[in-house]
Design a protein around this motif. Structure first.
Motif, short mmCIF file in Angstrom:
data_model
loop_
_atom_site.label_atom_id
_atom_site.label_comp_id
_atom_site.label_asym_id
_atom_site.label_seq_id
_atom_site.Cartn_x
_atom_site.Cartn_y
_atom_site.Cartn_z
N ALA A 348 27.36 -28.14 20.26
CA ALA A 348 25.98 -28.42 20.68
C ALA A 348 25.64 -27.70 21.97
O ALA A 348 24.55 -27.13 22.12
CB ALA A 348 25.79 -29.93 20.84
N HIS A 352 22.90 -25.10 21.00
CA HIS A 352 21.59 -25.72 21.22
C HIS A 352 21.16 -25.70 22.68
O HIS A 352 20.09 -25.20 23.02
CB HIS A 352 21.59 -27.16 20.69
CG HIS A 352 21.88 -27.27 19.23
ND1 HIS A 352 21.09 -26.66 18.27
CD2 HIS A 352 22.88 -27.90 18.56
CE1 HIS A 352 21.58 -26.91 17.07
NE2 HIS A 352 22.67 -27.65 17.22
N SER A 356 18.55 -22.97 24.02
CA SER A 356 17.25 -23.38 24.57
C SER A 356 17.02 -22.76 25.95
O SER A 356 15.92 -22.30 26.27
CB SER A 356 17.17 -24.90 24.66
OG SER A 356 17.29 -25.48 23.38
#
Length: 367
Positions: A348, A352, A356
């Motif tokens: 993650a 992610h 981001s």
């Protein structure tokens, strides 16, 4: 089908005949997939690393070899136990040795690793774009494992199937002028000689000359040279003995008035010459460029050999390789995260959270 871990040096050495059989039957006969190569990598792995081999067998016998190494690392500030391909900094490419269809072997290895708790990230680097292992991983991973493709590496190479005259004629006038000027400047300074050695003893004067050039290279103070990088003198001593015995070794030395001032360490097999290390004496005036002259003489010689069709300069793009290369091989990289809470967290963060942040930076820069 079963997977057996080989974790001691003695058990690894005992695998030699089985390894040779699997390599021959699978058609994967490159020096970089040989028992000899991984023996050198095992010896140079370091005290903090734990080499191992996964031996995959079916009812008929061994059908797969997966050389790995475990070490502690950090992934964006988070501690991670990384399981990677057993290799050295000079590995041209990496792969798993597999007889027959790769999918059952890859699935068996992934199932075995999923049941272990001594790793967090499986880092597979240097896989050729055409690797059957890579294709099987791409087919099996989605929907079953958390994984992440990474930007590929490039390994420049020169196709030597033509002639030196054709290659030389196709180069720019600036390139020709540079090579000629280097040759002429060196000739004014002293007597230049080029040597190629195919059988070298690790305790010989030739190997000592290789180390001497390495010690005087720009890499030496940064512990990047053969002579100064931790574990590398022992690695190359072992490799030199094994490569000499197998007929792979090509060790080039350039001398100026008898003194070694440039070197290139190569392995040759199956029509491909792989350059592992190139060094030059940094104490010489910069405009003498002994490395450029040695490369020109090597390339000229390789074009004249019917048994060689490719000169592979090794992973990594840089200016001196691009001057000579005709193209580049693509080497793929990917990470697989162990099933469980911590593997999920690492995945993650990598895919992610950092993704981001990168998108936000891009938008801020474009605003």
């Amino acid at each position: 089908m079963k997977v057996r871990r080989v974790e001691t040096r003695g058990d690894f050495e005992a695998l030699a005949p089985v390894w040779q059989s699997v390599a021959t039957e699978s058609g994967q006969t490159s020096p970089f997939l040989s028992h000899e190569w991984f023996g050198c990598c095992w010896g140079a792995a370091g005290a903090e690393s734990r080499p191992e081999v996964l031996l995959v067998e079916d009812s008929a016998g061994p059908i797969g070899m997966v050389p790995l190494v475990r070490r502690k690392a950090s992934l964006h500030g988070l501690p991670a136990r990384v399981l990677g391909m057993l290799s050295s900094p000079d590995t041209a490419f990496a792969d798993w040795l597999i007889v027959g269809r790769p999918e059952p072997v890859v699935e068996a290895v992934l199932t075995h690793l999923s049941g272990r708790r001594d790793w967090d990230v499986l880092a597979l680097h240097g896989l050729p774009a055409a690797s059957l292992t890579l294709k099987a991983l791409h087919a099996l991973l989605p929907g079953h494992y958390r994984w992440q493709p990474l930007p590929p590496l490039r390994s420049p190479y020169l196709n030597t199937a033509g002639t030196w005259e054709e290659f030389w004629a196709a180069t720019s006038q600036r390139f020709k002028k540079t090579v000629r000027n280097v040759r002429n400047r060196l000739a004014k300074v002293g007597a230049v000689s080029i040597e190629e050695h195919r059988v070298v003893a690790p305790d010989s004067s030739v190997f000592a000359d290789l180390l001497a050039v390495s010690e005087r290279s720009w890499k030496a103070p940064h512990e990047l040279a053969i002579a100064t990088m931790p574990g590398m003198p022992e690695f190359f001593r072992g490799l030199t003995a094994r490569a000499s015995a197998r007929g792979w070794l090509r060790l080039w030395l350039m001398r100026l008035d008898g003194r070694p001032v440039a070197s290139e360490y190569q392995l040759e097999a199956d029509g491909r010459v792989h350059a592992l290390r190139a060094d030059f004496d940094a104490s010489l005036p910069e405009d003498l460029s002994p490395g450029t002259h040695l490369t020109a003489e090597i390339v000229r010689a390789l074009f004249g050999r019917e048994t060689v069709y490719e000169y592979d300069m090794g992973p990594g793009d840089n200016e001196y390789k691009s001057r000579w290369a005709s193209d580049a091989h693509e080497l793929r990289r990917l990470r697989i995260f162990r099933p469980g809470a911590y593997g999920t967290l690492l995945h993650a963060v990598e895919t992610h959270v950092l993704g981001s942040l990168r998108r936000l930076r891009h938008r801020s820069a474009a605003a």
